[in-house]
Design an enzyme around this catalytic site. Structure first.
Site, PDB file in Angstrom:
ATOM      1  N   GLY A 324       0.983  -1.140   0.175  1.00  0.00           N
ATOM      2  CA  GLY A 324       0.048   0.008   0.106  1.00  0.00           C
ATOM      3  C   GLY A 324       0.744   1.127   0.477  1.00  0.00           C
ATOM      4  CE  LYS A 326       8.384   2.750   1.663  1.00  0.00           C
ATOM      5  NZ  LYS A 326       9.472   3.214   1.147  1.00  0.00           N
ATOM      6  CG  MET A 328       3.159  11.348   4.515  1.00  0.00           C
ATOM      7  SD  MET A 328       2.687  12.972   4.310  1.00  0.00           S
ATOM      8  CE  MET A 328       0.420  12.418   3.347  1.00  0.00           C
ATOM      9  CG  ASP A 378      -8.988  -2.571  20.613  1.00  0.00           C
ATOM     10  OD1 ASP A 378      -9.005  -1.673  20.359  1.00  0.00           O
ATOM     11  OD2 ASP A 378      -8.974  -3.094  20.901  1.00  0.00           O
TER      12      ASP A 378
HETATM   13  N1  ATP Z   1      -4.326  -2.492   9.718  1.00  0.00           N
HETATM   14  C1  ATP Z   1      -4.151  -2.729   8.643  1.00  0.00           C
HETATM   15  N2  ATP Z   1      -4.025  -3.481   7.385  1.00  0.00           N
HETATM   16  C2  ATP Z   1      -2.984  -3.308   6.275  1.00  0.00           C
HETATM   17  N3  ATP Z   1      -2.868  -2.173   5.943  1.00  0.00           N
HETATM   18  C3  ATP Z   1      -2.522  -1.187   6.805  1.00  0.00           C
HETATM   19  C4  ATP Z   1      -3.083  -0.662   8.288  1.00  0.00           C
HETATM   20  N4  ATP Z   1      -2.998  -0.329   9.084  1.00  0.00           N
HETATM   21  C5  ATP Z   1      -2.210   0.210   8.003  1.00  0.00           C
HETATM   22  N5  ATP Z   1      -1.357  -0.075   6.514  1.00  0.00           N
HETATM   23  C6  ATP Z   1      -0.750   0.836   5.331  1.00  0.00           C
HETATM   24  O1  ATP Z   1      -0.709   1.186   6.268  1.00  0.00           O
HETATM   25  C7  ATP Z   1      -0.529   2.116   5.479  1.00  0.00           C
HETATM   26  C8  ATP Z   1      -0.156   3.258   6.277  1.00  0.00           C
HETATM   27  O2  ATP Z   1      -0.767   3.514   8.018  1.00  0.00           O
HETATM   28  P1  ATP Z   1      -1.246   4.622   7.834  1.00  0.00           P
HETATM   29  O3  ATP Z   1      -2.337   5.230   7.884  1.00  0.00           O
HETATM   30  O4  ATP Z   1      -2.414   4.146   9.560  1.00  0.00           O
HETATM   31  O5  ATP Z   1      -0.315   5.662   8.637  1.00  0.00           O
HETATM   32  P2  ATP Z   1      -0.309   7.156   8.621  1.00  0.00           P
HETATM   33  O6  ATP Z   1       0.990   7.916   8.406  1.00  0.00           O
HETATM   34  O7  ATP Z   1      -1.264   7.756   9.301  1.00  0.00           O
HETATM   35  O8  ATP Z   1      -0.562   8.211   7.127  1.00  0.00           O
HETATM   36  P3  ATP Z   1      -0.806   9.138   6.575  1.00  0.00           P
HETATM   37  O9  ATP Z   1       0.645   9.630   6.218  1.00  0.00           O
HETATM   38  O10 ATP Z   1      -1.511   9.430   5.461  1.00  0.00           O
HETATM   39  O11 ATP Z   1      -1.215  10.153   8.278  1.00  0.00           O
HETATM   40  C9  ATP Z   1      -1.823   2.799   5.042  1.00  0.00           C
HETATM   41  O12 ATP Z   1      -2.199   3.485   3.795  1.00  0.00           O
HETATM   42  C10 ATP Z   1      -1.888   0.818   4.608  1.00  0.00           C
HETATM   43  O13 ATP Z   1      -1.230   0.792   3.515  1.00  0.00           O
END
Ligand code: ATP
Length: 606
Positions: A324, A326, A328, A378
């Protein structure tokens, strides 16, 4: 290894102080859980939610109390290994007739690992493995489940008796009608099936309380068949009880006990017996998740970690960067053979993310304490977790060292010749299919369908996923949550096709946001300007601007606008904000509208 004699009186006193600490914890936990019945009977919904939130803290409070007592009264940290060996043996002795031995063992671990050096984190000193069996523990009070043996004709009478035996204080709008409906639904499931001599209903003796519902949980046994079932009991507008639906089968039960919902309140004398019974209804659900759903999250955490270590021993694949886009702020990785993801907060974020590690932790904490309405995963939070270094893909190690150096340590921590990668802090949650990837698969199929049937299936999947995405946001709105970042990539699709949110770093309470329309341009210059020319406060949200980010694809746009156009309208969000501010609490039930019985005017508060 173990001492031949238990000759240290101090060891006994410390073990006794530990069990006293646990008993106090479980007494308070159980009292709070059993008060859920009264809150349900008196429709104290805000009280119910508050209790659900506050109960989560009980464990850490009691652990800290026990640590303080052990240090103050016994100088526990200064005791030699020999004494600590004896402490564990005495503690096992104190558990022989205990009714929550597995929880007490975890409590022992929680306290002692705060006092002892890592060298002691092995089975001689703490409970790496459980020592006491949880099988066949008989409660002193009421048995944990009740069995009823109805006849074909007498089924409605029996169902009525089952409901009555919970002795809810208050009146049912029409108990006979409910019993007949449930009986008809059960017989519908056993249509043209001979009822065998062992035909029976088994129900857990405590109701499961959460938000505005009380759930009766059990199974129907006929011959070799066992059918799980649950009956949600609600209040109608006049404050009378009624049975809203009859849920059957593993999938319905899984929805009820989903990892994306708040924990239940249940009065349990022998929690392991409840877990065993529930496991027979949902054999694919790990015991760790069942303990979590019952509010015994630390036990869930202990069991999860044991499962994880065992999985590592019996697998050979490598940890890799999660598929997916990455994140940020989060660095996310997984082990392909294991259905969870691991999330580490990065040390550096791009400038548009004005946040800090503490703020991010605060948001995750907020979600943990909030009603997650089936739409927010969760998370389990761990500190100082060691992984075998040779199980990591090199590019993942490089990524961790580049973006989260403060969180990573590599070395032979236990001096046993095995290199470990230790993470200071990590969240672990269920793996889902990121919604952007899920949608992309349908786009690919639609672009070059192998057959009309494949094209139709892809279209149905796309429409379902987009509709579910909107439903997920609306359920969160009902629970006072604004997801902040609503991009597809921040949502995942679960095994059951539900869409669940998992990116919490920009989450806000709806009541803290200002939902605004984009003001009309003041002049031609404003209109032509590619920049935002109006002033925007930190909590301002402009729903009509969501479209360009979300709806670039025509099929997605069509599916979205058919069901969820209101999400692009500031008035929709504003009206919910006002409703919540007025103290109204919406229901978000863990089953579909179509599963509900008809309710001559007793529509609940959807
Ligand atoms: N529970 C999950 N199951 C599968 N893939 C996940 C899960 N949580 C996160 N991912 C993968 O990891 C990536 C990043 O996770 P997340 O959105 O939590 O990070 P972030 O740094 O908060 O994102 P952003 O840049 O949108 O703030 C997601 O886009 C997804 O591809």
């Amino acid at each position: 290894m173990f001492p031949q004699r238990l000759d240290s009186p101090l060891a006994y006193d410390i073990a006794k102080a530990l069990i006293d600490g646990f008993n106090r914890h479980y007494r308070l936990f159980r009292a709070e859980s059993s008060r859920a019945k009264h809150r349900f009977e008196t429709a104290d919904w805000h009280g119910q939610q508050r209790a659900q939130r506050e109960r989560i803290e009980f464990y850490d409070l009691r652990v800290n109390e026990a640590v303080a007592r052990l240090e103050k009264e016994f100088k526990a940290g200064d005791q030699p290994m020999d004494v600590w060996h004896q402490i564990k043996l005495h503690f096992i002795g104190l558990l022989v007739n205990h009714h929550q031995p597995e929880l007490a063992e975890s409590f022992f671990n929680s306290v002692t690992t705060k006092i002892l050096h890592r060298a002691y984190f092995q089975n001689d000193f703490i409970f790496v493995r459980p020592a006491i069996s949880t099988e066949y523990i008989e409660p002193r009070g009421a048995p944990h489940f009740r069995a009823y043996y109805p006849t074909h004709e007498g089924l409605a009478d029996t169902v009525e008796r089952v409901i009555e035996d919970y002795a809810l204080l208050g009146t049912f709008a029409n108990k006979r009608r409910d019993a007949e409906r449930v009986a008809a639904a059960i017989l519908g499931r056993f249509h043209q099936v001979k009822l065998r001599a062992n035909f029976q209903l088994q129900v857990l003796s405590g109701l499961f309380y959460r938000n505005k519902g009380a759930y009766l949980v059990g199974k129907i046994i006929n011959g070799f068949v066992e059918l799980p079932f649950a009956l949600p009991i609600l209040h109608d507008r006049k404050g009378h009880f009624y049975v809203d639906a009859a849920l059957f089968g593993e999938d319905d039960l899984q929805m009820l006990f989903s990892f994306a919902r708040a924990y239940f309140m249940v009065d349990m004398e022998v929690p392991s017996a409840f877990v065993q019974f529930l496991r027979s209804l949902m054999p694919r659900k790990p015991r760790a998740e069942i303990y979590n759903a019952l509010g015994l999250a630390k036990q869930g955490k202990t069991l999860f970690y044991r499962d994880f270590l065992s999985h590592l021993n019996y697998s050979s694949d490598k940890f890799r960067i999660a598929p997916g886009i990455k994140g940020m702020v989060m660095l996310v990785f997984d082990l392909p053979s294991f259905p969870y993801v691991f999330k580490v907060i990065k040390d550096y974020y791009p400038p548009q993310k004005e946040t800090t590690r503490e703020q991010i932790k605060g948001k995750y904490m907020l979600v943990k304490h909030h009603d997650r309405v089936g739409r927010m995963a969760d998370t389990l939070e761990y500190s100082d977790v060691g992984f075998p270094l040779d199980r990591f893909e090199p590019d993942l190690v490089a990524e961790l060292e580049k973006f989260a150096p403060s969180q990573v340590e590599i070395g032979d921590r236990d001096g046993n010749g095995e290199m470990e990668l230790v993470l200071k802090h990590v969240y672990i949650e269920r793996r889902m299919i990121p919604l952007n990837l899920y949608l992309q698969e349908t786009f690919d199929l639609l672009a070059a369908p192998e057959s009309p049937a494949v094209a139709k299936r892809a279209r149905d999947q796309l429409e379902h996923a987009v509709a579910e995405y909107g439903n997920a946001i609306k359920d969160m709105v009902a629970a006072n949550i604004f997801p902040g970042d609503m991009l597809w990539k921040n949502f995942g699709v679960t095994l059951n096709g539900k869409v669940v949110f998992y990116d919490y770093d920009e989450i806000e309470y709806i009541t803290d946001c200002n939902f605004r329309r984009v003001p009309a341009p003041r002049n031609e210059e404003d209109e032509m300007s590619g920049e935002i020319w109006y002033s925007v406060g930190p909590k301002d949200v402009f729903p009509e601007t969501f479209g360009p980010f979300l709806l670039g694809n025509d099929s997605v746009r069509k599916a979205f606008m058919a069901k969820h156009a209101d999400l692009l309208d500031a008035a929709f969000w504003q009206s919910h904000k006002e409703r919540i501010q007025a103290g109204q609490m919406l229901d978000v039930f863990p089953y579909d509208e179509a599963q509900r019985f008809e309710h001559d005017g007793h529509a609940p508060y959807f």
